[in-house]
Design an enzyme around this catalytic site. Structure first.
Site, short mmCIF file in Angstrom:
data_model
loop_
_atom_site.label_atom_id
_atom_site.label_comp_id
_atom_site.label_asym_id
_atom_site.label_seq_id
_atom_site.Cartn_x
_atom_site.Cartn_y
_atom_site.Cartn_z
N ALA A 224 0.83 -1.21 0.00
CA ALA A 224 0.00 0.00 0.00
C ALA A 224 0.87 1.25 0.00
O ALA A 224 2.00 1.24 0.49
CB ALA A 224 -0.94 -0.01 1.21
N TRP B 77 1.63 5.60 0.71
CA TRP B 77 1.53 6.50 1.85
C TRP B 77 0.52 7.61 1.68
O TRP B 77 0.20 8.32 2.62
CB TRP B 77 2.90 7.10 2.18
CG TRP B 77 3.69 7.65 1.03
CD1 TRP B 77 4.77 7.08 0.43
CD2 TRP B 77 3.49 8.91 0.34
NE1 TRP B 77 5.25 7.88 -0.58
CE2 TRP B 77 4.47 9.00 -0.65
CE3 TRP B 77 2.57 9.94 0.47
CZ2 TRP B 77 4.58 10.10 -1.52
CZ3 TRP B 77 2.65 11.04 -0.39
CH2 TRP B 77 3.65 11.10 -1.36
N LYS C 282 1.86 -5.02 3.21
CA LYS C 282 2.96 -4.17 3.67
C LYS C 282 2.58 -2.72 3.44
O LYS C 282 2.49 -2.27 2.30
CB LYS C 282 4.27 -4.47 2.94
CG LYS C 282 5.47 -3.82 3.64
CD LYS C 282 6.70 -3.72 2.76
CE LYS C 282 6.68 -2.47 1.91
NZ LYS C 282 6.78 -1.20 2.70
N PRO C 283 2.34 -1.97 4.52
CA PRO C 283 2.07 -0.54 4.35
C PRO C 283 3.35 0.21 4.00
O PRO C 283 4.45 -0.32 4.16
CB PRO C 283 1.53 -0.13 5.71
CG PRO C 283 2.16 -1.09 6.67
CD PRO C 283 2.31 -2.39 5.92
N ALA C 284 3.18 1.45 3.53
CA ALA C 284 4.35 2.29 3.29
C ALA C 284 5.10 2.52 4.59
O ALA C 284 4.51 2.56 5.67
CB ALA C 284 3.92 3.63 2.69
N GLU C 285 6.41 2.69 4.49
CA GLU C 285 7.22 2.77 5.71
C GLU C 285 6.92 4.01 6.54
O GLU C 285 7.17 4.02 7.75
CB GLU C 285 8.70 2.70 5.38
CG GLU C 285 9.22 3.73 4.41
CD GLU C 285 10.60 3.38 3.90
OE1 GLU C 285 11.58 3.91 4.45
OE2 GLU C 285 10.70 2.56 2.97
N SER D 76 4.48 4.15 -7.12
CA SER D 76 5.08 4.82 -8.28
C SER D 76 5.30 3.83 -9.42
O SER D 76 5.32 2.61 -9.23
CB SER D 76 6.42 5.45 -7.88
OG SER D 76 7.37 4.43 -7.60
N GLU E 34 -1.29 -0.68 -9.69
CA GLU E 34 -1.95 0.63 -9.76
C GLU E 34 -0.88 1.66 -9.48
O GLU E 34 -0.47 1.85 -8.34
CB GLU E 34 -3.09 0.69 -8.74
CG GLU E 34 -4.15 1.74 -9.09
CD GLU E 34 -3.72 3.15 -8.76
OE1 GLU E 34 -3.28 3.87 -9.70
OE2 GLU E 34 -3.78 3.54 -7.59
N CYS F 12 -2.87 9.94 -7.31
CA CYS F 12 -2.51 9.53 -8.66
C CYS F 12 -3.48 10.04 -9.71
O CYS F 12 -3.17 10.04 -10.91
CB CYS F 12 -2.38 8.00 -8.74
SG CYS F 12 -3.80 7.12 -8.09
N GLU G 60 4.91 13.01 -13.12
CA GLU G 60 3.88 13.13 -12.09
C GLU G 60 4.43 14.02 -10.98
O GLU G 60 5.50 13.77 -10.44
CB GLU G 60 3.54 11.74 -11.54
CG GLU G 60 2.47 11.77 -10.48
CD GLU G 60 2.13 10.38 -9.96
OE1 GLU G 60 0.95 10.11 -9.70
OE2 GLU G 60 3.06 9.54 -9.83
#
Length: 468
Positions: free
Chosen positions: A148, A150, A174-177, A226, A247, A281, A371
């Site tokens: 996932a 952040w 695993k979430p973003a750190e 990304s 995604e 995004c 982006e």
């Protein structure tokens, strides 16, 4: 100091090693806690737990899976304040936005996929060969590794786990750190209604994610992140022919034609561009406007943007690294670019950036092609519909776009020409659980939300029986 642990096999657990990651409040720039940094042995343990749980969960009925997801949705809704506090601390989001918009959307998605669990579709059973009956089984894929981002830690976590669990899979997320807390709380809440080990959370960094992707137990990998991260995941997954759901980034064009109400369109576009500080995004950051109204529209857009206040209308950028990236894009503007408003950091603490509008840009400028992921709007002009479409499609991304016009024929015609997974007309950004979200090109492949997402987490089996 807060410490965020993993959630594996039904319980919070420390990582096997002693390394940690700092958690920083982006509104202040100050460290407020740490999360564990998972290593290979932690990945092994989480995936093994998910594999054991899969043997139970895959045999559950659609009605049982529906009930579990509905109960998770109710629990999330009842503990909204608790989730909001964690989300705000790690993202700096505006409180009302989290409570009134994002958490209700999470609850809605869980309830939608609860219903989807009981609405499997496929080719009708029948005799397609004389003396033989064919049937289609739609089965869960297995253990899913999910990564996932952040920018929407809780919402993107829900978008991933809900269809996977609804289809009978088990998950290691695993979430973003920088934003692990709501994922761990979601797993703790869900554990009451799921088999032990069905939903696990591993905190960690890029190497943790890569180990999840590479592991032989993993059958499907889903990432929101990304384009660079998506390519990395796809490359690692390809070595073992794992299924992927990507995604990735976006660079949405907003095509503004001369027949719109300029002030209304400008207000709508600023809202779409600066929502979540532009860290979306689908952010409406790349405005293409009819040359006949260009100057007047830029003035309206600048007025609407300058009225936005960082810290009140939108929050900070997520990290010092993201702050530096956005600032770098603006600092490297070519000499022909014109900053209409903003372009500088805002405030004396945290990672706030001022609402920014930049005009007089060319198609090959870095800030047009890349982006941005910040509160920045770029403006280019076009002379006719054909050029508008060419400029819109002239980037590597293909996630979202919008058309601003009162001409229904034009809207219908141009929507077919735009090479993006979503096209909005006279709005930009709304998403609903019933409709798919996903892009083309460097924006990846696969869909979130809707029955299309549910199908991504299933495999199709043909069973043929010969009868006398």
């Amino acid at each position: 100091m807060t410490q965020v642990l993993n959630f594996v096999d039904g319980a919070e657990v420390a990582a096997s090693g002693s390394r940690t990651l700092d958690l920083v409040d982006p509104a202040t720039g100050e460290v407020f806690g740490t999360s564990v940094l998972s290593e290979q042995s932690d990945v092994d343990a989480a995936l093994a737990a998910a594999e054991r749980a899969f043997e139970v969960w895959r045999k559950s009925t659609p009605a049982q899976r529906q009930l579990a997801l509905l109960k998770i949705a109710d629990a999330l809704e009842s503990r909204a304040e608790e989730f909001a506090e964690l989300e705000i601390r790690e993202t700096g989001k505006i409180r009302a936005v989290v409570l009134d918009e994002e958490i209700p959307e999470c609850v809605s998605a869980l309830r939608f996929f609860a219903g989807a669990a009981r609405q499997l579709e496929g080719t009708a059973s029948g005799e397609y060969l004389p003396g033989h009956t064919s049937a289609i089984r739609r089965e869960p894929v297995g253990v899913c590794a999910q990564i996932a981002p952040w920018n929407y830690p809780l919402m993107m976590g829900v978008w991933k786990i809900a269809p996977a669990l609804a289809a009978g899979n088990t998950v290691v997320l695993k979430p973003a750190e920088t934003t692990p807390s709501t994922a761990v709380l979601l797993a703790k809440v869900a554990a009451e209604f799921l088999p032990q080990g069905a939903f696990n959370v591993l905190c960690g960094d890029r190497d943790t994610g890569r180990a999840l992707v590479k592991h032989p137990i993993t059958e499907l990998v889903s990432i929101t992140g990304s384009t660079r991260a998506g390519i990395d995941v796809a490359t690692v997954a390809a070595a073992d022919l794992k299924r992927t759901h990507l995604e990735l980034g976006g660079n949405a064009p907003l095509l503004v034609f001369g027949d719109v109400n300029l002030a209304e369109a400008a207000e709508g576009i600023v809202g779409a561009a600066f929502y979540n500080a532009g860290q979306d995004c689908t952010a409406g950051s790349r405005v293409l406007v009819d040359a006949a109204i260009h100057d007047e529209f830029v003035a309206e857009l600048t007025k609407a943007a300058a009225a936005q206040t960082p810290g009140e209308d939108f929050g900070p950028l997520n990290s010092e690294a993201q702050f530096g990236r956005v600032r770098g894009l603006v600092d490297r503007l070519p000499s022909h670019a014109r900053v209409e408003t903003g372009g500088t950091p805002a405030g004396d603490r945290g990672f706030f950036f001022s609402p920014t509008v930049i005009s007089s840009l060319k198609q090959d400028d870095e800030i047009v092609q890349e982006e941005i992921f910040g509160p920045v709007i770029t403006v280019q002009s076009f002379v006719d519909e054909s050029e508008a479409v060419r400029l819109a499609n002239g980037v590597p991304y293909g996630l979202a776009s919008s058309i601003w016009t009162n001409d229904l024929s034009r809207a219908t015609r141009v929507s077919g020409e735009l090479d993006f997974g979503c096209v909005w007309v006279n709005t930009h950004g709304p998403l609903v659980s019933e409709m798919p979200h996903g892009g083309f090109g460097h924006s990846g492949h696969g869909k979130d939300l809707s029955s299309y997402s549910f199908a991504e987490y299933t495999r199709v089996k043909h069973v043929m029986t010969r009868f006398a």
